[in-house]
Design a protein around this motif. Sequence first.
Motif, short mmCIF file in Angstrom:
data_model
loop_
_atom_site.label_atom_id
_atom_site.label_comp_id
_atom_site.label_asym_id
_atom_site.label_seq_id
_atom_site.Cartn_x
_atom_site.Cartn_y
_atom_site.Cartn_z
N LEU A 1 -113.91 66.46 -46.49
CA LEU A 1 -113.59 66.62 -45.18
C LEU A 1 -113.80 65.26 -44.06
CD1 LEU A 1 -114.61 70.37 -44.84
CD2 LEU A 1 -112.43 69.32 -44.14
N SER A 2 -114.98 64.80 -44.45
CA SER A 2 -115.37 63.60 -43.67
C SER A 2 -114.27 62.37 -43.76
CB SER A 2 -116.79 62.95 -44.18
OG SER A 2 -117.56 63.97 -44.02
N ASN B 1 -116.76 68.95 -51.15
CA ASN B 1 -116.01 69.27 -50.33
C ASN B 1 -116.22 68.77 -48.88
OD1 ASN B 1 -113.50 71.05 -49.88
ND2 ASN B 1 -114.79 72.17 -48.35
N GLN B 2 -117.41 68.66 -48.20
CA GLN B 2 -117.79 68.17 -47.15
C GLN B 2 -117.38 66.57 -47.07
OE1 GLN B 2 -118.73 69.34 -44.25
NE2 GLN B 2 -118.43 71.41 -45.13
N ILE C 1 -107.35 69.17 -43.77
CA ILE C 1 -108.54 69.61 -43.21
C ILE C 1 -108.63 71.22 -43.27
CG2 ILE C 1 -109.79 69.73 -41.11
CD1 ILE C 1 -108.81 66.63 -40.60
N ASP C 2 -107.77 71.60 -42.61
CA ASP C 2 -107.60 73.27 -42.60
C ASP C 2 -107.83 73.97 -44.01
OD1 ASP C 2 -107.32 75.59 -41.14
OD2 ASP C 2 -105.38 75.71 -42.01
N HIS D 1 -109.11 72.39 -46.79
CA HIS D 1 -110.34 72.32 -47.28
C HIS D 1 -111.59 72.92 -46.68
CE1 HIS D 1 -110.14 69.10 -50.61
NE2 HIS D 1 -109.11 68.59 -49.84
N GLU D 2 -111.19 73.09 -45.29
CA GLU D 2 -112.16 74.24 -44.81
C GLU D 2 -111.98 75.52 -45.32
OE1 GLU D 2 -111.47 73.65 -40.51
OE2 GLU D 2 -112.75 72.05 -40.32
#
Length: 143
Positions: free
Chosen positions: A103-104, A99-100, A129-130, A132-133
């Motif tokens: 996000l990257s 998941n990081q 992005i929101d 996946h956070e």
Amino acid sequence: MEQLVEALKKAQATSFAFYLKAHNYHWNVEGHSFSEYHAFLGDLYAEVWGAVDAIAEHIRTLDAYAPGSFTRFQQLSSIEDEMSVPTGRMMMAKLLADNQRVLSDLMAAHREAEMLGKRGIVNFLEDRIDTHEKHGWMLRAFP
Ligand SMILES: [Fe+2]
């Protein structure tokens, strides 16, 4: 524009790889918490699956072709393919790390979109992005 297109292709391939791993785990998870993992992974893969289509259509909006083959996805993706069946706990740990990576790649595409003033794509990527956070929060919260 070329750099934005390349960054979006990478974000699409990484999102697809994340979707596929979550679906793989949804099928193959076992153990005490089977039904919780199975249901959570079902929601997760379905959410990301929808996003893959939206990223591809943004690439088409920029008049480029979207990647759509295993070979291209593997070339472009930042996520390692899963060939084994880990424990449920390990599945969550791997998806949290992946998941990081999603996000990257989303943030890299977001930087390119901002530089070009592509407001629609910037907004879309901010929503991804929101989301996946939030996926990260839920993956961390699992036992
Ligand atoms: Fe299912």
